[in-house]
Design an enzyme around this catalytic site. Structure first.
Site, mmCIF file in Angstrom:
data_model
loop_
_atom_site.group_PDB
_atom_site.id
_atom_site.type_symbol
_atom_site.label_atom_id
_atom_site.label_comp_id
_atom_site.label_asym_id
_atom_site.label_seq_id
_atom_site.Cartn_x
_atom_site.Cartn_y
_atom_site.Cartn_z
ATOM 1 N N LYS A 39 -8.184 6.891 14.189
ATOM 2 C CA LYS A 39 -6.985 7.012 15.029
ATOM 3 C C LYS A 39 -7.367 7.807 16.270
ATOM 4 O O LYS A 39 -8.334 8.557 16.260
ATOM 5 C CB LYS A 39 -5.869 7.703 14.258
ATOM 6 C CG LYS A 39 -5.456 6.917 13.014
ATOM 7 C CD LYS A 39 -3.981 7.023 12.729
ATOM 8 C CE LYS A 39 -3.594 6.313 11.447
ATOM 9 N NZ LYS A 39 -3.243 4.901 11.622
ATOM 10 N N ASP B 170 -6.537 4.940 3.542
ATOM 11 C CA ASP B 170 -5.534 4.199 4.308
ATOM 12 C C ASP B 170 -6.102 2.905 4.890
ATOM 13 O O ASP B 170 -5.391 1.910 4.992
ATOM 14 C CB ASP B 170 -5.023 5.107 5.448
ATOM 15 C CG ASP B 170 -3.869 4.492 6.219
ATOM 16 O OD1 ASP B 170 -2.919 4.021 5.578
ATOM 17 O OD2 ASP B 170 -3.923 4.479 7.478
ATOM 18 N N HIS C 68 -8.280 -2.605 4.164
ATOM 19 C CA HIS C 68 -8.494 -3.521 5.292
ATOM 20 C C HIS C 68 -9.983 -3.748 5.586
ATOM 21 O O HIS C 68 -10.432 -4.882 5.711
ATOM 22 C CB HIS C 68 -7.822 -2.993 6.559
ATOM 23 C CG HIS C 68 -6.361 -2.681 6.395
ATOM 24 N ND1 HIS C 68 -5.540 -3.415 5.584
ATOM 25 C CD2 HIS C 68 -5.571 -1.724 6.935
ATOM 26 C CE1 HIS C 68 -4.306 -2.927 5.637
ATOM 27 N NE2 HIS C 68 -4.307 -1.894 6.450
ATOM 28 N N LYS D 197 0.833 -1.193 0.000
ATOM 29 C CA LYS D 197 0.000 0.000 0.000
ATOM 30 C C LYS D 197 0.874 1.252 0.000
ATOM 31 O O LYS D 197 1.966 1.194 0.534
ATOM 32 C CB LYS D 197 -0.762 0.062 1.309
ATOM 33 C CG LYS D 197 -1.930 -0.765 1.424
ATOM 34 C CD LYS D 197 -2.598 -0.505 2.744
ATOM 35 C CE LYS D 197 -2.642 0.950 3.146
ATOM 36 N NZ LYS D 197 -2.696 1.142 4.580
ATOM 37 N N LYS E 14 -3.772 -11.816 9.253
ATOM 38 C CA LYS E 14 -4.023 -11.921 10.695
ATOM 39 C C LYS E 14 -4.728 -13.245 10.985
ATOM 40 O O LYS E 14 -5.618 -13.662 10.253
ATOM 41 C CB LYS E 14 -4.863 -10.740 11.188
ATOM 42 C CG LYS E 14 -4.068 -9.425 11.176
ATOM 43 C CD LYS E 14 -4.851 -8.297 11.792
ATOM 44 C CE LYS E 14 -4.158 -6.965 11.555
ATOM 45 N NZ LYS E 14 -3.214 -6.576 12.577
ATOM 46 N N HIS F 197 -2.152 -6.540 4.822
ATOM 47 C CA HIS F 197 -1.671 -7.379 5.924
ATOM 48 C C HIS F 197 -2.807 -7.866 6.826
ATOM 49 O O HIS F 197 -2.638 -8.807 7.579
ATOM 50 C CB HIS F 197 -0.562 -6.679 6.714
ATOM 51 C CG HIS F 197 -1.021 -5.612 7.659
ATOM 52 N ND1 HIS F 197 -1.366 -4.356 7.259
ATOM 53 C CD2 HIS F 197 -1.205 -5.630 8.993
ATOM 54 C CE1 HIS F 197 -1.721 -3.641 8.306
ATOM 55 N NE2 HIS F 197 -1.642 -4.384 9.380
ATOM 56 N N GLU G 161 -7.789 2.461 16.445
ATOM 57 C CA GLU G 161 -6.400 2.534 16.904
ATOM 58 C C GLU G 161 -6.302 3.628 17.965
ATOM 59 O O GLU G 161 -6.940 4.672 17.827
ATOM 60 C CB GLU G 161 -5.484 2.910 15.744
ATOM 61 C CG GLU G 161 -5.457 1.881 14.646
ATOM 62 C CD GLU G 161 -4.494 2.307 13.545
ATOM 63 O OE1 GLU G 161 -3.321 1.950 13.633
ATOM 64 O OE2 GLU G 161 -4.919 3.024 12.637
HETATM 65 C C1 BG6 Z 1 -1.764 0.228 7.936
HETATM 66 C C2 BG6 Z 1 -2.138 1.676 7.921
HETATM 67 O O1 BG6 Z 1 -2.090 -0.389 6.727
HETATM 68 O O2 BG6 Z 1 -2.440 -0.423 8.999
HETATM 69 C C3 BG6 Z 1 -1.834 2.325 9.246
HETATM 70 O O3 BG6 Z 1 -1.428 2.332 6.881
HETATM 71 C C4 BG6 Z 1 -2.446 1.552 10.381
HETATM 72 O O4 BG6 Z 1 -2.265 3.682 9.276
HETATM 73 C C5 BG6 Z 1 -2.117 0.071 10.282
HETATM 74 O O5 BG6 Z 1 -1.930 2.081 11.602
HETATM 75 C C6 BG6 Z 1 -2.890 -0.740 11.297
HETATM 76 O O6 BG6 Z 1 -2.426 -2.054 11.289
HETATM 77 P P1 BG6 Z 1 -2.532 -2.973 12.582
HETATM 78 O O7 BG6 Z 1 -2.036 -4.296 12.129
HETATM 79 O O8 BG6 Z 1 -1.688 -2.334 13.636
HETATM 80 O O9 BG6 Z 1 -3.980 -2.977 12.966
#
Ligand code: BG6
Length: 492
Positions: free
Chosen positions: A341, A237, A242, A150, A184, A180, A218
């Site tokens: 966030k 983002d 996701h 990304k 998980k 990613h 987050e």
């Molecule tokens: C990333 C984003 O893809 O995923 C980030 O660019 C974000 O902004 C992150 O913080 C969150 O990933 P995880 O695995 O910590 O939930």
């Protein structure tokens, strides 16, 4: 429970952006774990390419520092660190000139048959030039894959361009587009839950499910990533990739097998079935927020604009959306998505909320009957909770209680939950693209997101403010409460 480690073939991982943040925080720690666990055999190499002029020794020292600060202290082992660092090499390389390319060609020349993965941990502007060079220098061999990170574009047009640039050199089967979240543990468990149990599937539709919530919250702010983030925002983002991938896994039809294309075909159908959000509905179906500072005697959390260092920004750090999958299975079932966030806590979960029972046989004083919920917790405390009504134990008549049947994976299995990147990096070497996004999925996701972005741009107003440490603007609560529902909050 036991874990099973299947060593992979010897490989060369070429990491473009090898001194970057992603390499330091995710890629090197993940590869370190796989090496220490015995999955990465001797003879593998990690060739980091970057614009910095450093030799192997300097890179190994840099990597050692990165690993020391990003791994849990209990996972650090001097022997393991040294053995891992010996796999590392550095090439000083420039995507736009000849600098470093002959060295890369020479480094790879001796091992034409080894599995080779080019990991493009670089900004979108470098993907095209790097792929073009790899093609021109004949570095696309028989066992070669390319990994793209990304952001895969910032709208549909730019995503189409990224796909075109990559596919000008590699064929789709070689391309691994990372999301990613798909790596998980609990995300894969969602597929096991749905398709390895007879229990849920008959209920998995609009006749029995009232709505679905997907929350990725987050507690951190944008930190040092402000430069990137201010041009992206939460919709690009997090939601475009996701959250929509999670939605797909909840909503897709059973694929005929766990084969990569069968799974991805079904996900694609879901993305195509997402009802477009037109301009005149954007205000009603979406909420944008941006965090403001929090000040108390003990603590001061800066506002988003302070963290990024700008006077004013229209970038959203929070999004809530009421989405709809317009097909037979899901007609009339809202999917409420939210991500932000600086939320009160870090939590990612999917809540499948079932419809209420049609009729209660119990007296009023037995207590209110609440609907069943299946809560799939991605992080932290990975696990699944099925909320059911039970009789409060003991004497005292029929008293009803809503309780979770709880399965915490850490408690149940007592194994370390590998980071998503560990699994994905090894899947790339194994050549298994099931947990990666196909080009058409990325494009379909942008096709749904683009009109929302355009509606916001046209609207031109600032995102709604929310204080750091809260669950976003009050409009996000109104988004769901207007429909007579509430965001799920754990009460046990
Ligand atoms: C990333 C984003 O893809 O995923 C980030 O660019 C974000 O902004 C992150 O913080 C969150 O990933 P995880 O695995 O910590 O939930």
């Amino acid at each position: 429970m036991s874990t099973r480690i299947i060593p992979v073939e010897p490989f060369d991982y070429v990491v473009f952006g090898g001194t970057g943040d992603l390499a330091a925080r995710k890629l090197l720690p993940a590869l370190y774990h796989r090496r220490v666990d015995g999955q990465i055999p001797d003879g593998c190499r990690i060739l980091a390419a970057s614009h910095l002029s450093m030799d192997d020794a300097a890179y190994r020292a840099w990597a050692r520092e990165a690993l020391t600060s990003h791994l849990n202290p209990e996972d650090l082992d001097e022997g393991g660190l040294s053995a891992f660092c010996n796999l590392l090499h550095h090439i000083h390389l420039d995507a736009f000139s000849d600098q470093g390319w002959p060295e890369l060609v020479a480094a790879l020349a001796g091992r034409p048959a080894a599995v080779r993965a080019y990991y493009l941990a670089v900004g979108p502007g470098l993907i095209g030039p790097i792929c073009a060079r790899l093609g021109a220098l004949n570095l696309n061999g028989p066992n070669t894959r390319v990994v793209v990170e990304k952001p895969l574009g910032r709208d549909l047009d730019s995503a189409l361009k990224v796909n075109r640039d990559v596919l000008a050199v590699f064929h789709e089967g070689q391309v691994f587009r990372i999301d990613h979240y798909l790596g998980k543990e609990t995300v894969q468990n969602l597929m096991a839950l749905r398709f390895a149990n007879a229990l849920f599937e008959p209920l998995w539709n609009g006749a029995h499910i009232d709505h679905v919530q997907i929350t990725v919250a987050e507690s951190i702010g944008v930190g040092s990533r402000g430069g990137y983030y201010d041009k992206a925002g939460a919709l690009r983002d997090m939601v475009q990739n996701h959250l929509l991938q999670l939605l797909c896994l909840v909503a897709m039809e059973p694929p005929d097998s766990y084969d990569a294309d069968s799974v991805r075909d079904e996900k694609l159908k879901v993305l195509k079935a997402l009802r477009p959000i037109p301009d005149d509905k954007a205000d009603q179906l979406t909420v944008r927020g941006q965090y403001t500072s929090l000040s108390s005697d003990a603590l001061r959390v800066p506002a988003y604009v302070e963290e990024v260092g700008v006077q004013r920004s229209l970038t959203e750090t929070f999004v809530a959306i009421k989405a709809e999958v317009a097909n037979w299975r899901w007609a009339g079932v809202p999917f409420y998505l939210r991500t932000g966030k600086r939320m009160p806590t870090r939590v990612s979960e999917i809540v499948v909320a079932f419809k209420p029972i049609p009729h209660s046989i119990f007296p009023d004083d037995a207590g209110a009957i609440q609907s069943n919920k299946l809560v799939i917790r991605l992080q932290p405390d990975e696990g699944v909770r099925q909320w059911v009504m039970i009789k409060d134990p003991g004497p005292g008549g029929m008293r009803l209680r809503h309780v979770p049947l709880d399965m915490s994976f850490a408690e149940a299995f007592g194994v370390r939950n590998p980071d998503a990147y560990e699994r994905l990096l090894m899947d790339i070497i194994r050549g298994n693209p099931t947990l990666f996004m196909r080009g058409d999925e990325v494009e379909a996701a942008w096709r749904w997101v683009d009109p929302i972005l355009r509606a916001w741009e046209r609207d031109g107003r600032s995102p709604h403010a929310y204080t750091a440490g809260t669950w976003g603007p009050s409009r996000a609560i109104a988004l769901i409460e207007r429909d007579g529902r509430t965001w799920h909050e754990e009460t046990v």
